[in-house]
Design a protein around this motif. Structure first.
Motif, PDB file in Angstrom:
ATOM      1  N   LYS A  91      21.519  -9.303 -48.123  1.00 50.23           N
ATOM      2  CA  LYS A  91      21.024  -8.809 -46.836  1.00 50.23           C
ATOM      3  C   LYS A  91      19.759  -9.545 -46.435  1.00 50.23           C
ATOM      4  N   GLU A  92      19.018  -9.995 -47.421  1.00 55.49           N
ATOM      5  CA  GLU A  92      17.857 -10.848 -47.173  1.00 55.49           C
ATOM      6  C   GLU A  92      17.655 -11.721 -48.400  1.00 55.49           C
ATOM      7  N   LEU A 101      19.426 -16.858 -49.961  1.00 55.80           N
ATOM      8  CA  LEU A 101      20.154 -15.837 -49.206  1.00 55.80           C
ATOM      9  C   LEU A 101      21.564 -15.697 -49.773  1.00 55.80           C
ATOM     10  N   ASP A 127      23.707 -10.190 -38.524  1.00 52.28           N
ATOM     11  CA  ASP A 127      22.490 -10.571 -39.238  1.00 52.28           C
ATOM     12  C   ASP A 127      22.778 -11.670 -40.264  1.00 52.28           C
ATOM     13  N   GLU A 131      21.380 -15.666 -40.191  1.00 52.05           N
ATOM     14  CA  GLU A 131      20.635 -16.208 -41.329  1.00 52.05           C
ATOM     15  C   GLU A 131      21.355 -17.395 -41.964  1.00 52.05           C
TER      16      GLU A 131
END
Length: 177
Positions: A91-92, A101, A127, A131
């Motif tokens: 998610k991050e 990531l 998201d 990214e």
């Protein structure tokens, strides 16, 4: 979408819950498909991967990108069925170690195919795609097991991500009735 009503029924029977559930999108739902219940069943997980495999292009995909957490077991099993390597997308990015990531290989310049369990608003996929693209990946396609029919698939089209789905919530509910 697939027309395998037996698979739809089995997903419904294994994972459909009734109650009050707060979704990532902020919506409160009175029914829920607990993806971990169908993903933790090895026979059902393999059937899902076999049903997803025809949605993966035969050429031009460098890796499957399983989204944390629910997309990862699906991507691993789909990798077994298709022979395409898998990446695990957080998610991050980690703030320690490799600070990546995506784990499992390099993503820069790679054509990635998103694998997700459930899409509601499409926010988690959006998201991840943003990214991944910022890190040089090419992402334009994916597949999910359940479309909650809350505009998520359409929201992803606006991001130029063609997300295919095995089942809609309506199909699963009809199969379980």
């Amino acid at each position: 979408m697939t027309t395998d009503t037996n698979l739809a029924r089995d997903i419904y029977l294994r994972s459909h819950l009734v109650g009050e559930f707060h979704l990532r999108s902020g919506v409160v739902a009175n029914e829920y498909f607990d993806k971990y219940l169908f993903e933790s069943d090895p026979v059902l997980l393999k059937r899902l991967a076999e049903a997803m495999a025809p949605f993966v292009p035969k050429e031009g995909v460098d890796a499957l990108a399983g989204l944390e957490t629910g997309g990862i077991p699906l991507a691993v099993m789909l990798s077994q069925v298709t022979g395409i390597p898998t990446l695990f997308v957080r998610k991050e990015a980690k703030k320690y170690g490799t600070c990546r990531l995506a784990e499992g290989g390099d993503i820069s310049g790679k054509n990635l195919f998103i694998v997700e369990d459930v899409v509601t608003s499409g926010g988690a996929v959006r998201d991840a795609v943003v990214e991944l693209r910022e890190r040089g990946a090419k992402v334009s396609q994916g597949v999910c097991v359940i479309d909650r029919e809350s505009d998520g698939i359409q929201n992803l089209h606006a991001l130029e991500v063609h997300m295919r789905t095995l089942f809609t919530m309506s199909q699963l509910k009809a199969a379980g009735a």
